[in-house]
Write a protein that holds these residues in place. Structure first.
Motif, PDB file in Angstrom:
ATOM      1  N   VAL A 104      67.854  60.664  68.784  1.00  0.00           N
ATOM      2  CA  VAL A 104      68.581  59.835  69.745  1.00  0.00           C
ATOM      3  C   VAL A 104      69.096  58.565  69.069  1.00  0.00           C
ATOM      4  N   GLU A 105      68.293  57.954  68.219  1.00  0.00           N
ATOM      5  CA  GLU A 105      68.733  56.748  67.518  1.00  0.00           C
ATOM      6  C   GLU A 105      69.946  57.034  66.631  1.00  0.00           C
ATOM      7  N   LEU A 106      69.917  58.151  65.898  1.00  0.00           N
ATOM      8  CA  LEU A 106      71.060  58.518  65.054  1.00  0.00           C
ATOM      9  C   LEU A 106      72.292  58.778  65.919  1.00  0.00           C
ATOM     10  N   LEU A 107      72.117  59.464  67.035  1.00  0.00           N
ATOM     11  CA  LEU A 107      73.218  59.739  67.949  1.00  0.00           C
ATOM     12  C   LEU A 107      73.876  58.438  68.404  1.00  0.00           C
ATOM     13  N   ILE A 108      73.071  57.464  68.766  1.00  0.00           N
ATOM     14  CA  ILE A 108      73.596  56.172  69.230  1.00  0.00           C
ATOM     15  C   ILE A 108      74.298  55.436  68.091  1.00  0.00           C
ATOM     16  N   ARG A 109      73.690  55.427  66.898  1.00  0.00           N
ATOM     17  CA  ARG A 109      74.329  54.757  65.757  1.00  0.00           C
ATOM     18  C   ARG A 109      75.671  55.392  65.433  1.00  0.00           C
ATOM     19  N   SER A 158      79.774  64.573  58.561  1.00  0.00           N
ATOM     20  CA  SER A 158      81.113  64.910  59.042  1.00  0.00           C
ATOM     21  C   SER A 158      81.962  63.679  59.320  1.00  0.00           C
ATOM     22  N   GLN A 159      81.338  62.533  59.489  1.00  0.00           N
ATOM     23  CA  GLN A 159      82.127  61.325  59.705  1.00  0.00           C
ATOM     24  C   GLN A 159      82.924  60.949  58.455  1.00  0.00           C
ATOM     25  N   TYR A 160      82.595  61.562  57.321  1.00  0.00           N
ATOM     26  CA  TYR A 160      83.334  61.340  56.074  1.00  0.00           C
ATOM     27  C   TYR A 160      84.216  62.549  55.752  1.00  0.00           C
ATOM     28  N   GLY A 161      84.376  63.440  56.718  1.00  0.00           N
ATOM     29  CA  GLY A 161      85.201  64.636  56.570  1.00  0.00           C
ATOM     30  C   GLY A 161      84.384  65.882  56.864  1.00  0.00           C
ATOM     31  N   SER A 207      79.631  53.703  65.675  1.00  0.00           N
ATOM     32  CA  SER A 207      80.142  53.370  64.336  1.00  0.00           C
ATOM     33  C   SER A 207      81.627  53.628  64.146  1.00  0.00           C
ATOM     34  N   GLY A 208      82.360  53.860  65.215  1.00  0.00           N
ATOM     35  CA  GLY A 208      83.804  54.041  65.092  1.00  0.00           C
ATOM     36  C   GLY A 208      84.234  55.456  65.418  1.00  0.00           C
ATOM     37  N   LYS A 209      85.543  55.683  65.226  1.00  0.00           N
ATOM     38  CA  LYS A 209      86.148  56.956  65.607  1.00  0.00           C
ATOM     39  C   LYS A 209      85.478  58.146  64.922  1.00  0.00           C
TER      40      LYS A 209
END
Length: 196
Positions: free
Chosen positions: A164-169, A6-9, A173-175
């Motif tokens: 948890v690691e993915l959540l933190i990354r 979703s960070q790419y749309g 990683s920006g907006k």
């Protein structure tokens, strides 16, 4: 997978995941280029289950070998555990294929995401985890002081650590990554409730 993509749309990610679901379930794709990429990802160990096979074979081998009840029981028990483990293997395989197909198609439609194969492989590794000895502590590798118990205990713990690691990354990683992290947290609350 959805929060990551979703960070790419978010709409693009939802559409890509919906489109990939049927193909991931049946294990084949209509696009020949994607089929070749999926075949390569299978050979590279990206989309096929990596850890579950080790879990039920390795942990049982040493345990069953200690039982005084004969090899017949050991063989039946290993057969039962293989059947039990197939559920986990099938789920992991589906999730990895779904992620690969959806991410590949997103990158194919949006050249700014880079090479479709590399983008899809990274999406699988980020969302589904990397299950190998380099990614787990020594005590959980099966050859340490905890042996098969460490392998079994950490296999299921590794998912929550990866989450948890993915959540933190994502949050760092920006907006757009923060939006993905918010979706992950929202999904967690939706599935487990506030107490969970």
């Amino acid at each position: 997978t959805f929060p990551y993509l979703s960070q790419y749309g978010a709409r693009k990610a939802g559409a890509a995941l919906r489109g990939a679901a049927a193909e991931a379930a049946k294990g084949s794709v209509s696009d020949k280029e994607l089929g070749r990429a999926l075949s390569r990802a299978t050979k590279d160990g990206i989309v096929d289950p990596q850890q579950i096979h080790h879990l039920y074979h390795e942990s049982l081998r040493s345990f069953l070998a200690k039982l005084p009840l004969g090899e017949g029981l050991q063989e039946r028990a290993q057969g039962l555990m293989t059947l039990w483990g197939m559920m986990f293997g099938a789920t992991e395989n589906f999730n990895r294929r779904l992620t690969f197909i959806a991410a590949y198609r997103m990158a194919k439609d949006d050249p700014s995401l880079g090479n479709p194969y590399d983008f899809a492989a990274k999406a699988v590794e980020e969302t589904q985890g990397i299950y190998n000895d380099a990614n787990i502590p020594n005590w959980a590798r099966g050859n340490g002081s905890f042996g098969a118990l460490g392998v079994a205990a950490f296999t299921f713990k590794q998912y929550s650590i990866g989450y948890v690691e993915l959540l933190i990354r994502l949050a760092k990683s920006g907006k757009n990554g923060r939006k993905g992290a918010a979706i992950m947290l929202g999904t967690l609350v939706l599935m487990s409730g506030m107490q969970g």
